[in-house]
Each structure stands twice: as C-alpha cells, then as structure tokens.
Scaffold this motif. Structure first.
Motif, PDB file in Angstrom:
ATOM      1  N   GLU A 284       0.756  -1.362   0.084  1.00  0.00           N
ATOM      2  CA  GLU A 284      -0.004   0.050   0.101  1.00  0.00           C
ATOM      3  C   GLU A 284       0.951   1.199  -0.087  1.00  0.00           C
ATOM      4  N   GLN A 285       2.019   1.106   0.872  1.00  0.00           N
ATOM      5  CA  GLN A 285       2.612   2.317   0.667  1.00  0.00           C
ATOM      6  C   GLN A 285       3.400   2.879  -0.630  1.00  0.00           C
ATOM      7  N   LEU A 286       3.741   1.730  -1.521  1.00  0.00           N
ATOM      8  CA  LEU A 286       4.025   2.048  -2.860  1.00  0.00           C
ATOM      9  C   LEU A 286       2.945   2.578  -3.748  1.00  0.00           C
ATOM     10  N   ARG A 287       1.475   1.903  -3.537  1.00  0.00           N
ATOM     11  CA  ARG A 287       0.661   2.267  -4.398  1.00  0.00           C
ATOM     12  C   ARG A 287       0.397   3.705  -3.970  1.00  0.00           C
ATOM     13  N   ILE A 288       0.527   4.282  -2.658  1.00  0.00           N
ATOM     14  CA  ILE A 288       0.160   5.540  -2.506  1.00  0.00           C
ATOM     15  C   ILE A 288       1.204   6.570  -3.236  1.00  0.00           C
ATOM     16  N   TYR A 289       2.575   6.341  -3.072  1.00  0.00           N
ATOM     17  CA  TYR A 289       3.380   6.852  -3.904  1.00  0.00           C
ATOM     18  C   TYR A 289       3.149   6.922  -5.568  1.00  0.00           C
ATOM     19  N   GLY A 290       2.728   5.670  -5.877  1.00  0.00           N
ATOM     20  CA  GLY A 290       2.229   5.642  -7.347  1.00  0.00           C
ATOM     21  C   GLY A 290       1.177   6.660  -7.878  1.00  0.00           C
ATOM     22  N   LYS A 291       0.026   6.603  -6.731  1.00  0.00           N
ATOM     23  CA  LYS A 291      -1.101   7.355  -6.886  1.00  0.00           C
ATOM     24  C   LYS A 291      -0.739   8.895  -7.122  1.00  0.00           C
ATOM     25  N   ILE A 292       0.257   9.450  -6.221  1.00  0.00           N
ATOM     26  CA  ILE A 292       0.754  10.749  -6.199  1.00  0.00           C
ATOM     27  C   ILE A 292       1.408  11.160  -7.501  1.00  0.00           C
ATOM     28  N   LEU A 293       2.367  10.067  -8.068  1.00  0.00           N
ATOM     29  CA  LEU A 293       3.223  10.307  -9.171  1.00  0.00           C
ATOM     30  C   LEU A 293       2.361   9.976 -10.539  1.00  0.00           C
ATOM     31  N   GLY A 294       1.299   9.488 -10.095  1.00  0.00           N
ATOM     32  CA  GLY A 294       0.416   9.241 -11.368  1.00  0.00           C
ATOM     33  C   GLY A 294       0.691   7.916 -12.161  1.00  0.00           C
ATOM     34  N   VAL A 295       1.256   7.074 -11.500  1.00  0.00           N
ATOM     35  CA  VAL A 295       2.039   5.825 -12.026  1.00  0.00           C
ATOM     36  C   VAL A 295       1.157   4.296 -11.654  1.00  0.00           C
ATOM     37  N   MET A 296       0.860   3.542 -12.559  1.00  0.00           N
ATOM     38  CA  MET A 296       0.344   2.178 -12.125  1.00  0.00           C
ATOM     39  C   MET A 296       1.211   1.481 -11.295  1.00  0.00           C
ATOM     40  N   VAL A 297       0.990   0.732 -10.172  1.00  0.00           N
ATOM     41  CA  VAL A 297       1.595  -0.212  -9.144  1.00  0.00           C
ATOM     42  C   VAL A 297       1.008  -1.831  -9.543  1.00  0.00           C
ATOM     43  N   HIS A 298       1.917  -2.481  -9.801  1.00  0.00           N
ATOM     44  CA  HIS A 298       1.468  -3.790 -10.351  1.00  0.00           C
ATOM     45  C   HIS A 298       2.057  -4.518  -9.113  1.00  0.00           C
ATOM     46  N   SER A 299       1.324  -5.626  -8.538  1.00  0.00           N
ATOM     47  CA  SER A 299       1.630  -6.519  -7.646  1.00  0.00           C
ATOM     48  C   SER A 299       1.602  -7.982  -8.129  1.00  0.00           C
ATOM     49  N   VAL A 300       3.111  -8.558  -7.691  1.00  0.00           N
ATOM     50  CA  VAL A 300       3.256  -9.785  -8.318  1.00  0.00           C
ATOM     51  C   VAL A 300       3.606 -10.738  -7.175  1.00  0.00           C
ATOM     52  N   LYS A 301       3.299 -12.248  -7.312  1.00  0.00           N
ATOM     53  CA  LYS A 301       3.544 -12.754  -6.159  1.00  0.00           C
ATOM     54  C   LYS A 301       4.962 -14.243  -6.581  1.00  0.00           C
ATOM     55  N   ASP A 302       5.076 -14.402  -7.647  1.00  0.00           N
ATOM     56  CA  ASP A 302       5.922 -15.392  -8.160  1.00  0.00           C
ATOM     57  C   ASP A 302       6.397 -14.958  -9.393  1.00  0.00           C
ATOM     58  N   GLU A 303       7.534 -16.000  -9.919  1.00  0.00           N
ATOM     59  CA  GLU A 303       8.266 -15.515 -11.134  1.00  0.00           C
ATOM     60  C   GLU A 303       7.309 -15.621 -11.954  1.00  0.00           C
TER      61      GLU A 303
END
Length: 462
Positions: A284-303
């Motif tokens: 969530e911390q990175l999502r907040i930064y991405g929202k401020i910068l207008g950049v989409m944040v993708h979450s991955v779990k494995d290779e």
C-alpha cells in the motif's frame, strides 16, 4: 582289558584327557552327554587284540558283532553322540560269559563320524564384525587425538604470529609515527583494520602525517566507483530491482527514483512493480507513492506473475521493482535472486546498503545478494550513521558501483548522486572515537592474515 571313563565340560576337553591318559592310539568306545557334561569311554590300543581274538565254538552260530573301532586320530572333532554298542560287544566277546544272540547296531557312516561335535561353532562373521568395530574405534580415537594435536599447534602458531605482529607494529610505530596516526584516523572513520593495514604497508615513505593522510584519501577516492552522472541511467532506462534486507529503505528509495524518472520522462514511461505480498499493507505504501506520481503499481507473487507483468510492460521506458526485504541469512534470498534472473527480462539489481550497519554485516549482505552479479549499490540512511567508513570500505573491497546516497525520508529531495570525493572527505570528518594506542598492535595482528585476501590486493594504489 580295562575300559576307562572320561568326563569333561566339552568334547574337546574330554578328548584331551583321553590323549593324555591312553595316548594318540586310544580307541573311543562311546561318547554321550551326561548331566550337562560329555562322557567318553575309551580303551587302550594294546587291548584291541583281545577284541579281535577267535570266539568259542558255542558262539560261532551267533552273528558276529560288527565292531567299528575308532582311533583317536580319526576323530576330527568327536561326534556329538557316538554309538554305544562297543561296550555291549565287550561282554559278548568274553569267553566265559554265554549270552543270547544279539544283533549289531548299524555302524556309523563316514559322514557321521566326521560330523561336528555338539560344541557350539565359532561365529566367524561376528568375530569379523567385532574386529572391524575395534579397528574403526581405534582409527576414530587416533583421528581425534590428531585433530586435537593439530588444533593445539594451530593455536600456538596463531599466538606466536600475533605476538610477532605486535612486536613488529610497535617497532614500526616508533620508527614511523605517521603510520600510527593514519591508522587511528582510518579506524575512527569506520574503515576496517584489514584495509587500513594494507594501505599503511603500501604507503610511500614520508615524515609528514598530513601528507600521508592526503595519500590515503586519494587512494580511497580512486578505488570508490560511482556513476558520477545519472543522465546515462535515466536516459538508458530498463528494468531495475531494488534488493536488500528488511528495513534498509527499499520502498522509499524506489519512490525517490520513480519521482526522478517521472520528472525526466513523464508518468507514462514508468511502471512500478512490488513483490511484497507478505507484510500487511506492504504494497500500500508504494501504491500511495504511485498514486501521487500518477503511475500504475502492479503486484506480483511469484516468477510466473513477474514474467507476465514484465511482458505486458515491455513498452515502458523504465520499470522499477520493489522487492520484499529479508535477512541475508534467509534461504529465500537465493529464491528471490533466481526469480529476478528467470523473469525473461534483463533485470538489473541495485543493492541497498544501510549505512548504520557494521562492516561484517554489510559483507554478509553483499555475499548473500551477489548472485550472478550486482549492477550497483545505493547507500541509505546516511543521515543516521555515526560514521560511513564501514559502508565505503565494503563498497571498495567488493568492487560495487555506487549509484546514489539517501540521507532522509523526503521524496525525492533526499536522494543524491554519489560523489566519491565528498564521501571520503565526510568519512574522515564525521568520525567516531579513535582506538586506544594499546589496542592498535592487537588489531594490526588480527588483520595481518586478512590483508592478504584477493579483494584487498586489487586495491589500486595509483
């Protein structure tokens, strides 16, 4: 004719008694167990002739006894139960004692006469196992004694080397006091005793301590590799993954780099990926930064997820990956390195080094995250460190390319391009407590062997 009886605990002992009393030509008449012992009836060989004499006419009509006389030499060991008909036939052969017709018992066969005695046979396999176990135990005992002896010899050698190194350093400090001054300054700045000893040994002859310090600073600056200018990194772009232990500031540093990329190329050219699916609210911390910068944040779990995400984002100029932090001693570090290497893209790993950590801890971190090779390093939390000589020492000896230094939480202001001259000068300005003169010989002795390592020998002296 006199028949003698012999008893013993075993057939072997009984046969020995027969041999001693009647000689090796004695004839065994019977052999049987009686009350837990072996009883043997034997006859002297000289009395055998009486058994072979002709019988009287009145007895010719009777069936002749089938006498099977056995000499002592024919017994390999004595049978367990030899036939007892011979004692009966002795009475049949007496001339004055008429008896009723008797039928001879069947004579024992050769195999029966050669059969083993009732005495228990020796278990050769058990004896072999016992001998093998004894030999193995003797070898282990000898190896343990040898290891103990070698440990004592190594301890004595180390003690002698330490004492000789202390004497040598004391002599050097008295002859060249400027070297002692340089050593105290480097140790107070946080540099390791290994690197300090190597530089002091290679220091050119001089009587001025200030000139010696300038030479040391120039050597450290020359061997500290930095990017110098971030234009090449920002213009080149690519996929960068920030890795390191927990709490070194990877997420904050990712946000600072993202802000620099957005200011240079705009939000459409940047993508953010997080692999932190373990901490509660970690992404969530990175999502907040991405929202401020207008950049989409993708979450991955494995290779597999990472491979798919990078394939979808291949048109982006720069992709920043914020990885989950884990201890350098965690086996999952190798799995994380393998995941980034097997993602199908050229992922450049940037190692975040905590400036407040000790020299030994930072060396462990580098060795754990090294993998197939690190693209560079970022110094974090420099504002919290009492001295930065330890992290500079690791960067120099591990041949890392230092990209940025982070000295606060502000995004993106507290991220700066590494300046090697400024870092070396700051290391000696913000130094800790100097080591006591009494401790210097011992520290130099302990660093003597380590100073011969390949990482120290590769230091460029100019």
């Amino acid at each position: 004719m006199k028949v003698k009886k012999f008893t013993a605990a075993t057939s072997r002992d009984a046969l020995r008694k027969v041999r001693e009393a009647l000689g090796p030509d004695a004839v065994i008449l019977s052999n049987r167990p009686v009350d837990g012992q072996v009883e043997i009836l034997a006859l002297d060989n000289d009395d055998v002739a009486s058994l072979s004499a002709p019988v009287v006419d009145s007895e010719m009509a009777q069936p002749k006894p089938n006498l099977q006389l056995q000499h002592l030499e024919d017994l390999a060991p004595a049978p367990a139960a030899a036939p007892a008909f011979l004692s009966r036939r002795l009475q049949d052969a007496a001339p004055a004692a008429p008896m009723a017709p008797a039928y001879a018992e069947p004579a024992p066969t050769y195999a029966e006469r050669r059969a083993p005695s009732a005495e228990p046979a020796i278990d050769m396999s058990a004896m072999t196992s016992m001998m093998s176990a004894a030999i193995a135990q003797a070898k282990e005992s000898a190896a343990a004694e040898m290891n103990g002896m070698m440990s004592e010899i190594r301890a004595m050698r180390g003690l002698m080397e330490t004492q000789l190194a202390e004497l040598s350093w004391n002599a050097t400090a008295q002859r060249e006091p400027q070297k002692a001054t340089v050593l105290r300054e480097m140790l107070a700045a946080g540099f390791s005793a290994t690197l300090a000893r190597f530089l002091i040994e290679k220091m050119p002859a001089t009587k001025d301590a200030a000139e010696a310090m300038r030479w040391v600073k120039s050597v450290l600056t020359r061997n500290l590799t930095t990017i110098g200018n971030e234009d090449a990194l920002l213009e080149q772009g690519g996929v960068y993954a920030l890795v390191g232990p927990t709490g070194v500031g990877k997420t904050t540093t990712t946000a600072k780099l993202a802000a620099r990329c957005v200011m240079r190329h705009g939000p459409d050219k940047l993508a953010l990926i997080t692999t932190d699916a373990y901490r509660i609210g970690g992404h969530e911390q990175l999502r907040i930064y991405g929202k401020i910068l207008g950049v989409m944040v993708h979450s991955v779990k494995d290779e597999a997820d990472l491979r798919i995400a990078l394939k979808e984002l291949r048109n982006k100029h720069t992709v920043l990956i914020d990885t989950i932090g884990m201890s350098q001693r965690d086996h999952m570090v190798a799995e994380q390195v393998a995941m980034l290497s097997g993602s199908g893209a050229d992922v450049k790993r940037l190692l975040c080094l905590n400036s407040t950590s000790t020299n030994e801890t930072l060396n462990e971190v580098v060795r754990a995250y090294q993998g197939s090779g690190l693209h560079g390093a970022i110094m974090t939390k420099m504002d919290e460190a009492a001295s930065i000589g330890g992290v500079l020492d690791v960067v120099i000896r591990q041949k890392l390319n230092l990209h940025y230094i982070s000295n606060g939480q502000r995004v993106p202001e507290d991220l700066h391009v590494a300046d090697r001259a400024m870092l070396v000068d700051r290391a000696f300005r913000n130094r800790g407590n100097a080591a006591a003169d009494a401790d210097l010989p011992l520290m130099m002795a302990a660093a003597g062997q380590a100073s011969q390592s390949a990482a120290v020998r590769e230091v460029n002296l100019g």
